[in-house]
Design a protein around this motif. Structure first.
Motif, PDB file in Angstrom:
ATOM      1  N   GLU A   1      46.534  49.370  31.795  1.00  0.00           N
ATOM      2  CA  GLU A   1      45.858  48.753  32.918  1.00  0.00           C
ATOM      3  C   GLU A   1      45.119  47.277  32.394  1.00  0.00           C
ATOM      4  N   GLU A   2      44.322  47.586  31.562  1.00  0.00           N
ATOM      5  CA  GLU A   2      43.516  46.748  31.113  1.00  0.00           C
ATOM      6  C   GLU A   2      43.798  44.758  30.758  1.00  0.00           C
ATOM      7  N   LYS A   3      45.409  45.132  29.946  1.00  0.00           N
ATOM      8  CA  LYS A   3      46.319  43.854  29.952  1.00  0.00           C
ATOM      9  C   LYS A   3      46.234  43.403  31.472  1.00  0.00           C
ATOM     10  N   ILE A   4      47.521  44.238  32.350  1.00  0.00           N
ATOM     11  CA  ILE A   4      47.023  43.700  33.264  1.00  0.00           C
ATOM     12  C   ILE A   4      46.237  43.028  34.487  1.00  0.00           C
ATOM     13  N   ARG A   5      45.637  43.909  34.251  1.00  0.00           N
ATOM     14  CA  ARG A   5      43.413  42.646  34.376  1.00  0.00           C
ATOM     15  C   ARG A   5      43.371  41.441  33.681  1.00  0.00           C
ATOM     16  N   ARG A   6      43.873  42.194  32.784  1.00  0.00           N
ATOM     17  CA  ARG A   6      43.617  40.392  32.326  1.00  0.00           C
ATOM     18  C   ARG A   6      44.775  39.206  32.730  1.00  0.00           C
ATOM     19  N   ASP A   7      46.154  39.576  32.459  1.00  0.00           N
ATOM     20  CA  ASP A   7      46.620  38.656  33.585  1.00  0.00           C
ATOM     21  C   ASP A   7      46.298  38.236  34.766  1.00  0.00           C
ATOM     22  N   LEU A   8      45.580  39.084  35.313  1.00  0.00           N
ATOM     23  CA  LEU A   8      45.492  38.933  36.440  1.00  0.00           C
ATOM     24  C   LEU A   8      44.228  37.746  36.345  1.00  0.00           C
ATOM     25  N   LEU A   9      43.319  38.177  35.858  1.00  0.00           N
ATOM     26  CA  LEU A   9      42.124  36.928  35.865  1.00  0.00           C
ATOM     27  C   LEU A   9      42.629  36.141  35.972  1.00  0.00           C
ATOM     28  N   THR A  10      43.224  35.629  34.607  1.00  0.00           N
ATOM     29  CA  THR A  10      44.066  34.566  34.604  1.00  0.00           C
ATOM     30  C   THR A  10      44.414  33.685  35.831  1.00  0.00           C
ATOM     31  N   MET A  11      45.724  34.540  36.190  1.00  0.00           N
ATOM     32  CA  MET A  11      46.050  33.694  37.641  1.00  0.00           C
ATOM     33  C   MET A  11      44.805  33.738  38.368  1.00  0.00           C
ATOM     34  N   LYS A  12      44.069  34.131  38.565  1.00  0.00           N
ATOM     35  CA  LYS A  12      43.059  34.013  39.196  1.00  0.00           C
ATOM     36  C   LYS A  12      41.983  32.787  39.220  1.00  0.00           C
ATOM     37  N   ARG A  13      41.787  32.488  38.335  1.00  0.00           N
ATOM     38  CA  ARG A  13      41.502  31.554  37.171  1.00  0.00           C
ATOM     39  C   ARG A  13      41.795  30.036  37.978  1.00  0.00           C
ATOM     40  N   ASN A  14      43.007  30.174  37.875  1.00  0.00           N
ATOM     41  CA  ASN A  14      43.778  29.260  38.000  1.00  0.00           C
ATOM     42  C   ASN A  14      44.903  29.055  39.279  1.00  0.00           C
ATOM     43  N   ASN A  15      44.061  29.472  40.054  1.00  0.00           N
ATOM     44  CA  ASN A  15      44.033  29.402  41.503  1.00  0.00           C
ATOM     45  C   ASN A  15      45.740  30.214  41.875  1.00  0.00           C
ATOM     46  N   ILE A  16      46.224  31.089  41.144  1.00  0.00           N
ATOM     47  CA  ILE A  16      47.230  32.082  41.738  1.00  0.00           C
ATOM     48  C   ILE A  16      46.883  32.786  42.343  1.00  0.00           C
ATOM     49  N   ASN A  17      47.866  32.537  43.970  1.00  0.00           N
ATOM     50  CA  ASN A  17      47.220  33.711  44.891  1.00  0.00           C
ATOM     51  C   ASN A  17      48.309  34.602  45.326  1.00  0.00           C
ATOM     52  N   ALA A  18      49.692  34.748  44.566  1.00  0.00           N
ATOM     53  CA  ALA A  18      50.555  35.352  44.947  1.00  0.00           C
ATOM     54  C   ALA A  18      51.534  36.083  44.102  1.00  0.00           C
ATOM     55  N   ILE A  19      52.495  37.592  43.992  1.00  0.00           N
ATOM     56  CA  ILE A  19      52.516  37.342  42.750  1.00  0.00           C
ATOM     57  C   ILE A  19      54.419  38.157  43.441  1.00  0.00           C
ATOM     58  N   ARG A  20      55.082  37.882  42.620  1.00  0.00           N
ATOM     59  CA  ARG A  20      56.442  38.707  42.857  1.00  0.00           C
ATOM     60  C   ARG A  20      56.918  39.551  41.951  1.00  0.00           C
ATOM     61  N   THR A  21      57.648  40.357  42.732  1.00  0.00           N
ATOM     62  CA  THR A  21      56.895  41.310  40.861  1.00  0.00           C
ATOM     63  C   THR A  21      59.012  41.471  40.733  1.00  0.00           C
ATOM     64  N   SER A  22      59.029  40.807  39.889  1.00  0.00           N
ATOM     65  CA  SER A  22      60.498  40.341  38.944  1.00  0.00           C
ATOM     66  C   SER A  22      60.417  41.155  38.274  1.00  0.00           C
ATOM     67  N   HIS A  23      61.647  42.446  38.287  1.00  0.00           N
ATOM     68  CA  HIS A  23      62.447  42.205  39.804  1.00  0.00           C
ATOM     69  C   HIS A  23      62.866  43.197  39.629  1.00  0.00           C
ATOM     70  N   TYR A  24      62.034  44.441  40.030  1.00  0.00           N
ATOM     71  CA  TYR A  24      61.570  45.910  39.907  1.00  0.00           C
ATOM     72  C   TYR A  24      60.728  46.023  40.201  1.00  0.00           C
ATOM     73  N   PRO A  25      60.186  47.443  40.947  1.00  0.00           N
ATOM     74  CA  PRO A  25      58.269  48.079  41.071  1.00  0.00           C
ATOM     75  C   PRO A  25      58.120  47.892  39.506  1.00  0.00           C
ATOM     76  N   ASN A  26      56.566  47.628  39.862  1.00  0.00           N
ATOM     77  CA  ASN A  26      55.918  47.148  38.607  1.00  0.00           C
ATOM     78  C   ASN A  26      54.837  48.173  38.696  1.00  0.00           C
TER      79      ASN A  26
END
Length: 1011
Positions: free
Chosen positions: A344-369
């Motif tokens: 979960e720590e790594k997932i949060r890290r990556d989501l913070l990177t996304m938010k800081r770079n104006n990413i607003n959407a995710i497609r869970t490729s290609h299976y439930p994450n």
């Protein structure tokens, strides 16, 4: 009951004794025994080699090896990781037809865990939950067969109660690498197996909420809302039910009642005033369902909820009544250290990177994450396309190559596979339906189309009619079977990697559905060129609603090279065969989570505030759906010739989806120079993903105030020229320049006693190919330009026997000396370029390179010059577009300024070394050593890079660790380098406007001087 291993290849055998899927809500109190940690382990190459009877309680497994759970067995020392894109992982190893499984090579991971049940869990019903097992699991407890389940990416839960013993219990699992479902798990990812997500045992008290179904939507005015709830409970008679909705600690709505036995109970809570959930403002309430039995036993189920509405009106996807633009990425559960076993720590890290770079959407490729992803997306604010676990891309290729017929392709119309896939649909829907971040369901990926997938779409809509359904393969129905009218599978017209101009043309004729790109701007290596064309299209064409970059993170593994140094490895490095090699490296972040320079462009293209300043005013365009620009600080900085001269804060209040013009508070600038005003929008307060002051958007305007022209005056000092049979030398006050008649090159530039050139200054037409270049066969098309770069000559001509290839030096009125060298280029047809030099008495050398294009040769990768300097000259400071690498088709996110870097840090660590480190719009640059000695360049808006290696050395290395030791700083300067492309990486070329224009003569001018 016993486990029938022979049924592994039966598509109808996908669950046995497994519990029905349910929501992933939390409960209080939670009776849970985590089983993460060390398990006992034995590995078998195929089912025949599994140790007989190891599941039995009297078989002592304590002497077995240890393995971590969760983890992939391949990263724990058994077997090897494997990367395959579309081909099945057993291809070439087993000659099998679709639906069959390899017999001699189907590894089995045998896990054993000894445990004792905690005191507070005894006397209750006890269950086990495997959150993710690849690709299937058969389970025993104390020798009793418990059950079987496949589907690698949704939970498997079983009841253990009847098989439990007092004291120590023995849990045993067989995890098969491949089963029938593996034919539908042919995703573009690293191939692993094992228990790779959390495992835990939990107990259920006599009162329990098994499942929650929540729909929280606003009213038509989007001011109030209703929350429809349905709970599945198991309780004694007379149990009280209390449902309450909390806003922080305040209860804003509640309901009460009684339940008995196994029951489905539902109701609606009305709320007069609500705060909506969106990616911009992910506001969450808390729903609490409390059960209170007559004997005092209690349980509370807890679920975070958000009020939001998803709908399609007039072929436009709306979130809370407003058109949404998806600024998205595709996301694998992945990190370079542990593969898909992501914390979960790594997932949060990556989501913070996304938010800081104006990413607003995710497609869970290609299976439930991982389930944690959805909770964090609720909290941080992302729109999620939640994708079902289905991809049979390899069969798609087999069909196109003629290895199978259409009626052999599945799922297609093969009803035998329908129950398995409908089960997967139910698993993802029931687990994730309560998350407000999930706004679209996806049937899966790249499996063509057919009646079975139509049945999946209908199942999604039966289970949850509040969300639209997406499936990209639906548009291929005409190829699959024109008689099937299946365009109802998807509510959204979805394609992959379609160029922006083709989308525009398509939407002129087709207005039935909204259009998104579920994959686009393929981010393989140095890529993402021309991304801005897609961004602007989303604001020109209402039905085009954005896309999802392929993809977020490089699928590479952190390992050690043969010298013990930590490095990132990719397909083929693990001796995996078959393999698709480097094609797993498509991330906008590296596998270790570090950001790539590509994010500079992504962040700019995805920013929600567009600023267009000029010398007097600025236009502010607010692309937020719900947020005014007043929520941000607006800071304008005025710079002259790269240096800040003024800074002001401007109050703005531009409503969502509107624009306004504001005057700039600097007044008219009169002093000659180049001016740049940079307007930034900064967070006013701390957010969960960034601190106050973080820049979310910027715009820049540049203009020049010219000075009066001056007449040319003779420069101080005198130049002395010497022409010999082998060299031409020009000497001035404390400097000298020398040219070789043998090669025609500038071979020496000295200041005092210091020689700055470690190699001749030569014309260059080549770059180290990028992954995109390799995919579109650029090296094959442009190979002559590499030869021309390496073997062009302006000196000795063996046909004439003459060495003097230079025009006699001529002295100019200002005291400078000029002459020209003509380089013969070994191309077919033959070509040449001329390089003229003007040496000034002050020590500055002006260089001009001219080429009259030969039509048959076409364009070239680069037009410029290259040389080597001492490796000590590694400190680079420049005035141009930065701070990170940029190219003519990827520089929207760069800004004009004075920047610095070290040459050794300028090699972007793409998985495969390739062209990198370039900067455009260069006014001047300095390359010096630690004492400030070196060269200053004036590039007139051209491009340059300083790296420790030549293009040839970079091209010749498959990994960064293969590059030679650092001996030089390689200075590469050009009028232009072709764009890096990126619409896709298997054929898409650089857009024509970002190629060198060879319809007219090419000219490159620059100057240098010792400092």
């Amino acid at each position: 009951m016993f486990f029938d291993e022979s049924r592994l290849k039966d598509p109808g055998f996908f669950r046995e004794n497994r519990l029905d899927a349910h929501s992933d809500h939390a409960v209080e109190p939670a009776y849970r025994l985590p089983l993460n940690g060390l398990w006992k382990f034995a590995h078998a190459v195929n089912p025949a080699q599994v140790i007989p009877g190891f599941e039995q309680p009297d078989f002592d497994c304590r002497g077995w090896n240890d393995i971590h759970v969760p983890a992939h067995i391949q990263l724990e020392g058994w077997g090897r990781p494997q990367y395959c894109n579309t081909e099945y992982p057993w291809d070439g190893l087993a000659d099998i037809r679709p639906g069959e499984l390899p017999e001699n090579y189907n590894p089995v991971a045998c896990y054993v865990k000894y445990f004792r049940l905690p005191e507070d869990m005894r006397g209750k019903r006890v269950f086990i939950s495997f959150q993710g097992v690849e690709s299937c699991v058969a389970l025993w407890l104390n020798g009793t067969y418990i059950g079987f389940s496949s589907d690698s990416f949704t939970p498997h839960e079983f009841e253990l109660t009847e098989a439990l013993r007092e004291g120590e219990n023995k849990l045993a699992c067989r995890v098969y690498r491949w089963c029938a479902g593996s034919w539908l798990e042919d995703q573009d990812f690293l191939r692993f197996s094992g228990i790779f997500r959390d495992v835990y045992i939990y107990a259920v008290s006599p009162v329990h909420v098994w499942d929650m179904k929540i729909v929280a939507e606003p009213d038509e005015a989007f001011t109030g809302g209703s929350l429809r709830w349905q709970v599945k409970t198991e309780t004694p008679a007379g149990t009280k039910l209390a449902v309450c909705l909390r806003d922080g600690e305040q209860v804003i709505a509640k309901a009460e009642g009684t339940v008995s036995g196994q029951a489905d109970t539902s109701g609606t809570l009305q709320v007069e005033r609500i705060r909506l959930w969106s990616a911009e403002d992910p506001y969450l309430y808390e729903l609490r369902v409390r059960l209170s039995a007559p004997d005092g036993t209690e349980e509370t189920a807890v679920q975070k909820i958000g009020f939001r509405k998803i709908e399609i009106k007039n072929s436009v996807i709306l979130v809370n009544g407003v058109r949404v633009v998806f600024k998205g990425v595709n996301r694998h559960d992945f990190c370079g250290e542990t593969g898909r076993a992501v914390t979960e720590e790594k997932i949060r890290r990556d989501l913070l990177t996304m938010k800081r770079n104006n990413i607003n959407a995710i497609r869970t490729s290609h299976y439930p994450n991982s389930s944690a992803l959805y909770r964090l997306c609720d909290e941080l604010g992302f729109y999620v396309i939640d994708e079902n676990n289905m991809e049979s891309h390899g069969m798609w290729d087999m069909l196109w190559q003629g290895y199978i017929e259409k009626d052999q392709m599945f799922p297609g119309a093969q009803k035998a596979w329908e129950p398995l896939l409908l089960d997967r649909v139910r698993s993802v829907t029931e687990r994730d339906r309560n998350h407000p971040s999930v706004i679209i369901w996806s049937c899966g990926n790249e499996s063509l189309t057919g009646p079975v997938i139509l049945a999946m779409s209908r199942e999604f809509k039966r289970l949850d009619p509040t969300r639209p359904v997406h499936y990209e393969g639906d548009h291929q129905v005409d190829y699959y079977d024109p008689s099937l009218r299946l365009r109802e599978i998807t509510d959204i017209e979805t394609e992959m990697y379609t160029p922006a101009d083709r989308i525009r043309a398509y939407l002129k004729e087709h207005r039935e559905k909204p259009f998104i790109l579920c994959e686009y701007t393929h981010s393989m290596g140095n890529s993402n060129g021309a991304m801005h064309k897609y961004t602007e299209l989303a604001y020109e064409e209402e039905l085009y609603q954005g896309g999802f970059i392929w993809d977020f993170i490089d699928q590479a593994l952190v390992m050690r090279d043969r010298f013990g140094k930590e490095t990132l490895t990719y397909g083929g490095d693990w001796d995996d065969r078959p393999t698709d090699g480097i094609f797993c490296g498509n991330g906008i972040v590296f596998a270790d989570g570090k950001e790539t320079p590509k994010l500079q462009e992504v962040k700019y293209n995805y920013q929600n505030i567009v600023v267009r300043p000029d010398a007097e005013k600025m236009e502010v365009i607010n692309r937020h759906m719900f947020t005014s620009t007043a929520a941000f600080r607006c800071v304008a900085v005025l710079a002259k010739d790269g240096k800040e001269i003024a800074r002001r804060e401007i109050e703005t209040d531009v409503a969502p989806l509107s624009s306004a013009v504001y005057p700039l508070p600097f007044g008219k600038q009169k002093e000659p120079g180049e001016y740049a005003v940079t307007v930034s929008f900064l967070l006013r307060k701390d957010e969960p993903w960034a601190s106050a002051g973080f820049e979310t958007a910027f715009g820049q305007g540049v203009w020049t105030v010219k000075e009066k022209e001056h007449t040319c005056r003779r420069q101080a000092g005198e130049l002395f020229c010497m022409s010999s049979p082998w060299n031409i030398s020009v000497r001035g006050d404390s400097f000298s320049v020398q040219f070789s008649r043998l090669s025609g090159a500038l071979t020496s530039y000295r200041c005092g006693e210091t020689e700055y050139l470690k190699a001749p200054l030569m014309p260059n037409f080549w770059r180290a190919p990028t992954n995109n270049d390799m995919g579109n066969r650029m090296p094959q098309r442009y190979a002559q330009w590499k030869i021309a770069s390496q073997y062009g000559m302006a000196g000795f001509n063996p046909e004439t026997g003459k060495r003097n290839a230079a025009v006699r030096p001529e002295k100019q009125a200002d005291g400078s000396v000029t002459f020209t060298m003509t380089y013969d280029l070994p191309t077919t047809p033959a070509a040449s370029c001329a390089v003229s030099y003007r040496i000034r008495p002050c020590g500055r050398v002006d260089v001009r390179m001219d080429y009259d294009p030969v039509k048959e040769l076409g364009d070239m990768p680069e037009f410029g010059m290259i040389t080597k300097l001492s490796a000590d000259l590694d400190r680079v400071r420049f005035y141009g577009l930065g701070p990170l690498e940029n190219y003519t088709d990827r520089r929207e996110g760069a800004r004009l300024g004075i920047w610095d870097y070290r040459a050794g840090e300028n090699l972007t660590p793409y998985l495969m070394p390739q062209e990198c480190g370039n900067r455009t719009g260069i006014r001047w640059a300095e390359i010096t050593n630690a004492w400030g000695q070196g060269l200053k360049l004036w590039l007139n808006g051209g491009e340059f890079s300083a790296l420790p290696w030549t293009p040839h050395e970079i091209e010749n290395a498959a990994h960064g660790c293969e590059l030679p030791p650092v001996n030089y700083t390689v200075l590469k300067m050009s009028a232009q380098q072709m764009g890096i492309a990126g619409d896709d990486s298997w054929g898409a070329r650089t857009h024509p406007e970002y190629l060198l224009d060879v319809t007219k003569p090419l000219c490159f001018e620059f100057s240098f001087k010792g400092i």
